[in-house]
Design a protein around this motif. Structure first.
Motif, mmCIF file in Angstrom:
data_model
loop_
_atom_site.group_PDB
_atom_site.id
_atom_site.type_symbol
_atom_site.label_atom_id
_atom_site.label_comp_id
_atom_site.label_asym_id
_atom_site.label_seq_id
_atom_site.Cartn_x
_atom_site.Cartn_y
_atom_site.Cartn_z
ATOM 1 N N PRO A 173 -12.135 0.100 -1.235
ATOM 2 C CA PRO A 173 -12.534 1.338 -0.340
ATOM 3 C C PRO A 173 -11.849 1.382 1.154
ATOM 4 N N GLY A 174 -11.095 2.347 1.545
ATOM 5 C CA GLY A 174 -10.715 2.533 2.725
ATOM 6 C C GLY A 174 -9.040 2.003 2.640
ATOM 7 N N SER A 175 -8.617 1.490 1.729
ATOM 8 C CA SER A 175 -7.325 0.993 1.799
ATOM 9 C C SER A 175 -6.586 1.635 0.606
ATOM 10 N N THR A 176 -5.308 1.631 0.486
ATOM 11 C CA THR A 176 -4.367 2.240 -0.628
ATOM 12 C C THR A 176 -3.805 1.018 -1.241
ATOM 13 N N ILE A 177 -4.126 -0.257 -1.052
ATOM 14 C CA ILE A 177 -3.925 -1.177 -1.720
ATOM 15 C C ILE A 177 -4.541 -1.391 -3.188
ATOM 16 N N THR A 178 -3.669 -1.563 -4.198
ATOM 17 C CA THR A 178 -4.146 -1.559 -5.594
ATOM 18 C C THR A 178 -4.070 -3.430 -5.850
ATOM 19 N N LEU A 179 -5.118 -3.675 -6.424
ATOM 20 C CA LEU A 179 -5.557 -5.155 -6.552
ATOM 21 C C LEU A 179 -5.436 -5.219 -8.171
ATOM 22 N N THR A 180 -4.674 -6.391 -8.672
ATOM 23 C CA THR A 180 -4.797 -6.702 -9.907
ATOM 24 C C THR A 180 -5.399 -8.008 -10.089
ATOM 25 N N ILE A 181 -5.703 -8.418 -11.107
ATOM 26 C CA ILE A 181 -6.470 -9.654 -11.402
ATOM 27 C C ILE A 181 -5.526 -10.919 -10.827
ATOM 28 N N ALA A 396 -2.558 -11.781 1.855
ATOM 29 C CA ALA A 396 -1.119 -11.439 1.536
ATOM 30 C C ALA A 396 -0.835 -10.206 1.250
ATOM 31 N N LYS A 397 -1.540 -9.306 0.452
ATOM 32 C CA LYS A 397 -1.476 -8.040 0.148
ATOM 33 C C LYS A 397 -1.451 -7.013 1.311
#
Length: 474
Positions: A173-181, A396-397
């Motif tokens: 929420p609040g970010s455009t970052i997509t996290l993977t496993i 890091a992302k």
């Protein structure tokens, strides 16, 4: 005699958790000297010399209480996060006695807990104290962790792991970052039925119980995430969010002779010509990776100051294993002789704060611990991003995908290590060329933003004032 208004702080165990809270207390009291602060330290053994030194040099308006050592921790507590949580949990009876003592001597108004000391919240409520969480990392990771319980509830009971198969990716929420496993901490990759996972999930669930959350970040660094967190606070009675950073050390806790050696060497180097290489207070790499890093630094031809630790396959081993061997003995044969004109190699510790603030430093190869990131940002030093454990891959992302203030090393798919050619390539990318200039420009802008945030009437200055006003009303 009027009792002084007191705030109690219960840090998570370990040096890397104690330092940010101590620095926060100093900054808070410098701005609002009508308060005093008392640290209450949970322990499961003797304090390290570094921790003892920090506590022994606190200013007069900050004192500390060392709680009795917790004994006979369960076998599963050897994972760092779980161990810190259990030490705090089993210290609750001792904490209650310490709080009673403080109430008898001071006007105690609030208890501020560390991330893994969230069981202190119920002690605060028992004594009718205001309860706050001190979150030493950034708003981006906080936003993910505070959302984790909802994510967990959305996964069917038959699903063994959080992100497989129901959730292949997560957007914070609040970010455009997509996290993977691959981006999330290892503890969240455990089976959802495991003790490790449940223990960490319990920590995250308690985040929403606090009256407020003090986050070591600033508005210009993470504007959108902070905005969403503060909107959630207003709309759904979530904890108040106080972005009060950057909170960093003013000086390193390091031996004077090491300080002098490093700084004297830097004085003889050209401006922005040296790469600082350090994996924080606890990061380690394998022997094979240590060799590849050494050869990569040599291959780059750039100046470097490298803090070397004894190699270990466990990436956070330096937190728990004392170094009896000489780390320099693990370097490739002839490395020190071949690179003596270009590099300075020191064992285990170096004055990071002073080094990053030196004009000769042009880059920082970092494990992406949040304190190291903030120190780099404050000093306008671009980063080579090399995350090792905990939330560092998430940090890091943020650095690469959003802030764009560094380059990231690529791990070889077959060997699982960063090869020497990749090290050399990354060093050159951060230290020379057009890409380096663009990165340098962006992090200099963030450095200015950090200075503005903590100046009078800056965003972090106002957040601290808002917190002080709230505490003073109790």
């Amino acid at each position: 005699m009027t009792k002084k208004t007191c705030i109690a702080m219960v840090p998570s165990s370990g040096l890397s958790h104690l330092i940010p809270q101590v620095e926060f207390a100093k900054q808070f009291l410098q701005q609002h000297n009508q308060f005093i602060v008392s640290f209450i330290i949970p322990t499961d053994g003797p304090l390290t010399p570094s921790m003892q030194q920090i506590l022994n040099t606190l200013p007069p308006n900050i004192d500390f209480i060392i709680l009795p050592q917790v004994k006979n921790l369960p076998q599963h507590s050897y994972e760092p996060a779980t161990k810190m949580k259990l030490v705090a949990k089993y210290s609750v009876p001792f904490l209650q006695e310490a709080i009673k003592s403080l109430i008898s001597k001071t006007h105690l108004v609030a208890l501020i807990s560390g991330v893994f000391s969230t069981d202190a919240h119920k002690v605060a409520k028992k004594f009718n104290l205001s309860s706050y969480l001190f979150y030493p990392s950034g708003a981006f990771t906080y936003s993910f962790f505070v959302t984790l319980p909802n994510l967990d509830d959305s996964v069917s009971s038959e699903t063994e792991y959080l992100l497989e198969p129901a959730y292949e990716t997560v957007i914070v929420p609040g970010s455009t970052i997509t996290l993977t496993i691959e981006d999330i901490p290892d503890i969240i990759k455990s089976e959802r039925s495991s003790i490790l996972y449940k223990s960490f999930l319990d920590v995250c669930k308690k985040f929403s119980l606090f009256d407020g959350v003090i986050i070591n970040t600033f508005t210009d660094l993470e504007p959108e995430v902070i905005r969403v967190l503060q909107e959630n606070e207003r709309e759904s009675k979530k904890p108040c969010v106080y972005p009060v950073g950057p909170i960093i050390r003013n000086e390193s806790n390091c031996e004077e002779n090491i300080n002098l050696m490093c700084l004297r060497w830097l004085e003889n180097q050209q401006p922005s010509s040296v790469l600082f290489v350090c994996f924080g207070s606890g990061g380690t790499v394998s022997h094979e990776q240590l060799n590849e890093l050494a050869f990569g630094l040599e291959l780059s031809g750039k100046k470097f100051l490298w803090v070397v630790r004894v190699p270990n396959k466990v990436t956070n081993s330096a937190y728990f294993v004392g170094e009896k061997d000489d780390p320099l003995e693990y370097l490739p044969n002839g490395f020190l002789e071949r690179t003596k004109e270009n590099g300075l190699v020191v064992s285990s510790w170096a004055p990071q704060v002073e080094i990053l603030g030196h004009g000769s430093i042009g880059g920082f190869l970092s494990h992406c611990g949040w304190s190291s990131i903030l120190e780099s940002v404050v000093n306008g030093v671009p980063m080579i991003v090399w995350p090792l454990f905990a939330e560092q891959k998430m940090n890091a992302k943020l650095l690469i995908d959003v802030l764009k203030v560094g380059v990231r090393v690529n791990v070889d798919d077959e060997s699982g290590i960063v090869k020497r050619e990749e090290v050399a390539k990354s060093v050159k990318r951060i230290m020379e060329g057009d890409e380096s200039l663009e990165i340098r420009k962006r992090i200099k802008e963030l450095s200015v933003g950090a200075a503005v945030a903590t100046s009078e009437d800056g965003s972090s200055w106002k957040a601290l004032s808002s917190l002080a006003l709230k505490l003073h009303s109790f």
